[in-house]
Every structure is written in structure tokens, then in C-alpha cells.
Design a protein around this motif. Structure first.
Motif, PDB file in Angstrom:
ATOM      1  N   GLY A  32       0.787  -1.225   0.000  1.00 58.04           N
ATOM      2  CA  GLY A  32       0.000   0.000   0.000  1.00 58.04           C
ATOM      3  C   GLY A  32       0.820   1.277   0.000  1.00 58.04           C
ATOM      4  N   ASP A  33       2.045   1.224   0.520  1.00 61.54           N
ATOM      5  CA  ASP A  33       2.900   2.415   0.528  1.00 61.54           C
ATOM      6  C   ASP A  33       3.156   2.947  -0.874  1.00 61.54           C
ATOM      7  OD1 ASP A  33       3.035   2.259   3.232  1.00 61.54           O
ATOM      8  OD2 ASP A  33       5.156   1.726   3.357  1.00 61.54           O
ATOM      9  N   ALA A  34       3.098   2.081  -1.882  1.00 64.21           N
ATOM     10  CA  ALA A  34       3.363   2.513  -3.255  1.00 64.21           C
ATOM     11  C   ALA A  34       2.350   3.553  -3.739  1.00 64.21           C
ATOM     12  CB  ALA A  34       3.346   1.307  -4.193  1.00 64.21           C
ATOM     13  N   LEU A  35       1.194   3.616  -3.105  1.00 64.50           N
ATOM     14  CA  LEU A  35       0.155   4.545  -3.524  1.00 64.50           C
ATOM     15  C   LEU A  35       0.414   5.966  -3.044  1.00 64.50           C
ATOM     16  CD1 LEU A  35      -2.975   2.327  -2.755  1.00 64.50           C
ATOM     17  CD2 LEU A  35      -1.687   2.505  -4.889  1.00 64.50           C
ATOM     18  N   PHE A  36       1.365   6.142  -2.134  1.00 65.08           N
ATOM     19  CA  PHE A  36       1.572   7.456  -1.527  1.00 65.08           C
ATOM     20  C   PHE A  36       2.988   7.966  -1.683  1.00 65.08           C
ATOM     21  CE2 PHE A  36      -2.194   5.774   0.471  1.00 65.08           C
ATOM     22  CZ  PHE A  36      -3.036   6.871   0.472  1.00 65.08           C
ATOM     23  N   GLN A  37       3.736   7.424  -2.613  1.00 59.92           N
ATOM     24  CA  GLN A  37       5.095   7.911  -2.820  1.00 59.92           C
ATOM     25  C   GLN A  37       5.104   9.352  -3.329  1.00 59.92           C
ATOM     26  OE1 GLN A  37       7.828   6.210  -1.725  1.00 59.92           O
ATOM     27  NE2 GLN A  37       6.183   4.928  -0.908  1.00 59.92           N
ATOM     28  N   TRP A  38       4.039   9.780  -3.951  1.00 64.21           N
ATOM     29  CA  TRP A  38       3.919  11.182  -4.380  1.00 64.21           C
ATOM     30  C   TRP A  38       3.739  12.119  -3.196  1.00 64.21           C
ATOM     31  CZ3 TRP A  38      -0.249  14.356  -3.280  1.00 64.21           C
ATOM     32  CH2 TRP A  38      -1.368  13.721  -2.727  1.00 64.21           C
ATOM     33  N   PHE A  39       3.103  11.628  -2.136  1.00 58.22           N
ATOM     34  CA  PHE A  39       2.673  12.452  -1.005  1.00 58.22           C
ATOM     35  C   PHE A  39       3.767  12.629   0.043  1.00 58.22           C
ATOM     36  CE2 PHE A  39      -0.111  12.555   2.987  1.00 58.22           C
ATOM     37  CZ  PHE A  39      -0.382  13.908   2.889  1.00 58.22           C
ATOM     38  N   PHE A  40       4.485  11.561   0.342  1.00 52.74           N
ATOM     39  CA  PHE A  40       5.455  11.598   1.437  1.00 52.74           C
ATOM     40  C   PHE A  40       6.507  12.696   1.298  1.00 52.74           C
ATOM     41  CE2 PHE A  40       4.514   6.791   1.726  1.00 52.74           C
ATOM     42  CZ  PHE A  40       3.437   7.018   2.567  1.00 52.74           C
ATOM     43  N   PRO A  41       7.007  13.007   0.083  1.00 48.52           N
ATOM     44  CA  PRO A  41       8.053  14.031  -0.009  1.00 48.52           C
ATOM     45  C   PRO A  41       7.545  15.472   0.081  1.00 48.52           C
ATOM     46  CG  PRO A  41       8.147  12.491  -1.876  1.00 48.52           C
ATOM     47  CD  PRO A  41       6.823  12.324  -1.207  1.00 48.52           C
ATOM     48  N   THR A  42       6.219  15.700   0.048  1.00 55.00           N
ATOM     49  CA  THR A  42       5.711  17.061  -0.065  1.00 55.00           C
ATOM     50  C   THR A  42       5.941  17.867   1.210  1.00 55.00           C
ATOM     51  OG1 THR A  42       3.485  16.469   0.708  1.00 55.00           O
ATOM     52  CG2 THR A  42       3.908  16.327  -1.668  1.00 55.00           C
ATOM     53  N   ARG A  43       6.022  19.161   1.029  1.00 59.41           N
ATOM     54  CA  ARG A  43       6.176  20.060   2.174  1.00 59.41           C
ATOM     55  C   ARG A  43       4.987  19.917   3.133  1.00 59.41           C
ATOM     56  NH1 ARG A  43       6.542  26.336   0.814  1.00 59.41           N
ATOM     57  NH2 ARG A  43       4.499  25.793  -0.076  1.00 59.41           N
ATOM     58  N   THR A  44       3.791  19.733   2.574  1.00 58.78           N
ATOM     59  CA  THR A  44       2.600  19.593   3.421  1.00 58.78           C
ATOM     60  C   THR A  44       2.688  18.367   4.304  1.00 58.78           C
ATOM     61  OG1 THR A  44       1.223  20.737   1.795  1.00 58.78           O
ATOM     62  CG2 THR A  44       0.091  19.318   3.377  1.00 58.78           C
ATOM     63  N   PHE A  45       3.081  17.226   3.742  1.00 60.46           N
ATOM     64  CA  PHE A  45       3.212  16.012   4.548  1.00 60.46           C
ATOM     65  C   PHE A  45       4.286  16.195   5.615  1.00 60.46           C
ATOM     66  CE2 PHE A  45       5.253  11.992   5.568  1.00 60.46           C
ATOM     67  CZ  PHE A  45       4.174  11.194   5.900  1.00 60.46           C
ATOM     68  N   GLN A  46       5.421  16.766   5.245  1.00 56.81           N
ATOM     69  CA  GLN A  46       6.503  16.956   6.205  1.00 56.81           C
ATOM     70  C   GLN A  46       6.051  17.842   7.363  1.00 56.81           C
ATOM     71  OE1 GLN A  46       9.403  15.285   6.079  1.00 56.81           O
ATOM     72  NE2 GLN A  46       8.613  14.275   4.253  1.00 56.81           N
ATOM     73  N   ALA A  47       5.315  18.920   7.062  1.00 52.49           N
ATOM     74  CA  ALA A  47       4.844  19.823   8.110  1.00 52.49           C
ATOM     75  C   ALA A  47       3.815  19.150   9.012  1.00 52.49           C
ATOM     76  CB  ALA A  47       4.247  21.074   7.476  1.00 52.49           C
ATOM     77  N   MET A  48       2.950  18.323   8.437  1.00 55.51           N
ATOM     78  CA  MET A  48       1.935  17.626   9.226  1.00 55.51           C
ATOM     79  C   MET A  48       2.550  16.707  10.259  1.00 55.51           C
ATOM     80  SD  MET A  48      -0.788  16.634   6.209  1.00 55.51           S
ATOM     81  CE  MET A  48      -1.787  15.581   7.263  1.00 55.51           C
ATOM     82  N   HIS A  49       3.769  16.234   9.970  1.00 51.18           N
ATOM     83  CA  HIS A  49       4.426  15.278  10.865  1.00 51.18           C
ATOM     84  C   HIS A  49       5.636  15.883  11.564  1.00 51.18           C
ATOM     85  CE1 HIS A  49       1.963  11.811   9.646  1.00 51.18           C
ATOM     86  NE2 HIS A  49       1.882  12.462   8.501  1.00 51.18           N
ATOM     87  N   GLY A  50       5.638  17.211  11.671  1.00 48.89           N
ATOM     88  CA  GLY A  50       6.656  17.888  12.461  1.00 48.89           C
ATOM     89  C   GLY A  50       7.982  18.097  11.780  1.00 48.89           C
ATOM     90  N   GLY A  51       8.043  17.878  10.469  1.00 51.11           N
ATOM     91  CA  GLY A  51       9.301  18.033   9.745  1.00 51.11           C
ATOM     92  C   GLY A  51       9.414  19.377   9.062  1.00 51.11           C
ATOM     93  N   ASN A  52      10.524  19.613   8.409  1.00 49.08           N
ATOM     94  CA  ASN A  52      10.775  20.836   7.661  1.00 49.08           C
ATOM     95  C   ASN A  52      11.099  20.487   6.212  1.00 49.08           C
ATOM     96  OD1 ASN A  52      10.603  22.694   9.915  1.00 49.08           O
ATOM     97  ND2 ASN A  52      12.557  21.840  10.600  1.00 49.08           N
ATOM     98  N   GLY A  53      11.013  21.500   5.340  1.00 51.54           N
ATOM     99  CA  GLY A  53      11.356  21.288   3.949  1.00 51.54           C
ATOM    100  C   GLY A  53      10.292  20.500   3.221  1.00 51.54           C
ATOM    101  N   GLY A  54      10.701  19.830   2.152  1.00 51.70           N
ATOM    102  CA  GLY A  54       9.778  19.070   1.330  1.00 51.70           C
ATOM    103  C   GLY A  54       9.549  19.731  -0.007  1.00 51.70           C
ATOM    104  N   THR A  55       8.988  18.980  -0.949  1.00 53.22           N
ATOM    105  CA  THR A  55       8.765  19.472  -2.305  1.00 53.22           C
ATOM    106  C   THR A  55       7.610  20.464  -2.340  1.00 53.22           C
ATOM    107  OG1 THR A  55       7.309  17.599  -2.788  1.00 53.22           O
ATOM    108  CG2 THR A  55       9.650  17.348  -3.325  1.00 53.22           C
ATOM    109  N   THR A  56       7.638  21.360  -3.322  1.00 53.33           N
ATOM    110  CA  THR A  56       6.615  22.404  -3.435  1.00 53.33           C
ATOM    111  C   THR A  56       6.016  22.440  -4.840  1.00 53.33           C
ATOM    112  OG1 THR A  56       8.329  24.031  -3.954  1.00 53.33           O
ATOM    113  CG2 THR A  56       7.677  23.823  -1.648  1.00 53.33           C
ATOM    114  N   ASP A  57       5.907  21.282  -5.466  1.00 52.17           N
ATOM    115  CA  ASP A  57       5.385  21.198  -6.833  1.00 52.17           C
ATOM    116  C   ASP A  57       3.869  21.000  -6.825  1.00 52.17           C
ATOM    117  OD1 ASP A  57       5.168  18.620  -5.892  1.00 52.17           O
ATOM    118  OD2 ASP A  57       6.790  17.816  -7.135  1.00 52.17           O
ATOM    119  N   ILE A  58       3.306  20.540  -7.954  1.00 46.49           N
ATOM    120  CA  ILE A  58       1.863  20.341  -8.061  1.00 46.49           C
ATOM    121  C   ILE A  58       1.364  19.312  -7.055  1.00 46.49           C
ATOM    122  CG2 ILE A  58       2.074  18.599  -9.892  1.00 46.49           C
ATOM    123  CD1 ILE A  58      -0.703  21.299  -9.558  1.00 46.49           C
ATOM    124  N   ASN A  59       2.197  18.328  -6.721  1.00 54.30           N
ATOM    125  CA  ASN A  59       1.785  17.345  -5.715  1.00 54.30           C
ATOM    126  C   ASN A  59       1.537  18.017  -4.373  1.00 54.30           C
ATOM    127  OD1 ASN A  59       2.033  15.399  -7.652  1.00 54.30           O
ATOM    128  ND2 ASN A  59       3.910  14.480  -6.840  1.00 54.30           N
TER     129      ASN A  59
END
Length: 214
Positions: A32-59
Motif C-alpha cells: 500500500g505504501d506505493a500509492l503514496f510515494q507522491w505524497f510523502f516528499p511534499t512540504r505539506t506532509f513533512q509539516a503535518m508530521h513535524g518536519g521541515n522542507g519538502g517538495t513544493t510542486d503540483i503534488n
């Protein structure tokens, strides 16, 4: 008016929204992780889980849309955890640690009653035993005019779709074939239910498709 939305819902090319055999090691089922490889690197996902940085593209734009104007969530029990049957004496508190990423009231569908669970960061899990429409009514009241987001899993989304209760659905279609697991579309005629595709945009490793009720 408050809307019922599905956002950032990972889907395989053959329609699977989760792999088989969900457990502690495989929260999204095997593969199931294969379905969210687009999501994990995003800035939004990183911020939701207390991280910094991340991609800022259309995803990341679609990920950000997914949390805008959300006042409450609805989850199926499998989305809350792998436990089945009656709740144990030492209660499971979810996959996310002491501060889940929701920061709103969350209504969990279950057949087994349990007292509300207050977590850090503004998340309170409420356990609803009287069905999807009762959960939606409570979620809308708690959302205070904002939208309600159905987080999944597949069975929960299917139930709301079958009753035409979902207003809009964002599917993130990954270029993978799963072959087994939980299929979102099996037995559902979305066209007959009054749904239509209104947007499709390619992003890195995923195609974003928006479906809305007519």
C-alpha cells in the motif's frame, strides 16, 4: 455550505486503495505504501508530521488543498488501527503518536463503543457506533460550517459514495498495479450515482483526478 470531501486518496491503476493483510508492519496493507510515494516528499506532509522542507510542486498543491477548510474528519476503524473486535484494556491510540496530524475532531466508525480519546494538538477521537449518517451529522456539527473530510479507508469511502453523500473526491492515481487488496470501484456505478470527472492533472509519479457529484 459544508461539503463532504475525499482528498489525497491514493489509488492504483487497477482501482485498489489499500493492499491486503493490514497489520502493524503494513498500515496500508502489503504494497500500500506505493500509492503514496507522491505524497510523502511534499512540504505539506513533512509539516503535518513535524518536519521541515519538502517538495513544493503540483503534488504539494494538491496535498495542501486536502487540509484547507477542514473542520472535522471521518475515519473507518481500520484507518485508526489494526485492532479488531472489542477494544482491549490497554487501548490503542492510533498510528500517529501523542499528537496526530488532524488537529480537529475525528469520528471513527466502529461496532464497539469507546469513550472519546483526547490527544495533543487539538485532535479528539470520537467513536461512533450508529452508522455513517450519524457520524456525518456529528462531524458536520463539530466542523462549525467548515468541510468534513473522509480519510478512508476504502470501505468507508465506498459506503458514503453508495449513498451519494460525497460532494467531491480527489484521487491520486499512482502508476502501479496491485492486483489484490481493497478495490474502491468494485460493484459501484459512479456514473449512475451522478458522479463525473472534472479535473485531471499529471504530477511527478501520479495523476490527480477530481470527481464531483453533479
Amino acid at each position: 455550505m459544508s461539503k463532504l470531501r475525499v482528498q489525497c486518496f491514493g489509488l492504483s491503476l487497477d482501482g485498489y486503495g489499500a493492499g491486503p493483510n493490514q497489520d502493524l508492519k503494513n498500515p496500508l496493507g502489503i504494497g500500500g505504501d506505493a500509492l503514496f510515494q507522491w505524497f510523502f516528499p511534499t512540504r505539506t506532509f513533512q509539516a503535518m508530521h513535524g518536519g521541515n522542507g519538502g517538495t513544493t510542486d503540483i503534488n504539494d498543491e494538491f496535498a495542501q488543498r486536502g487540509i484547507e477548510n477542514v473542520g472535522a474528519w471521518i475515519l473507518g476503524r481500520n484507518m485508526f488501527g489494526p485492532i479488531r473486535g472489542a477494544w482491549p484494556d490497554d487501548p490503542w491510540k492510533g498510528w500517529w503518536g501523542e499528537e496526530p496530524p488532524y488537529h480537529t475532531p475525528v469520528f471513527v466508525l466502529t461496532h464497539h463503543a469507546r469513550a472519546p480519546l483526547v490527544m495533543a494538538g487539538g485532535t479528539t477521537f470520537h467513536f461512533v457506533t450508529d452508522g455513517i449518517e450519524a457520524a456525518l451529522q456529528r462531524a458536520r456539527e463539530a466542523a462549525g460550517g467548515k468541510d468534513v473530510r473522509v480519510g478512508g479507508g476504502v470501505s468507508t469511502v465506498r459506503q458514503y459514495l453508495s449513498k451519494r453523500l460525497i460532494d467531491a473526491m480527489h484521487l491520486a492515481v499512482a502508476p502501479v498495479l496491485m492486483g489484490r487488496g481493497e478495490n474502491l470501484f468494485a460493484g459501484l456505478d459512479l456514473a449512475a450515482l451522478g458522479y463525473q470527472s472534472t479535473e485531471h492533472i499529471a504530477g511527478p509519479g501520479v495523476t490527480h483526478v477530481t470527481v464531483k457529484r453533479k
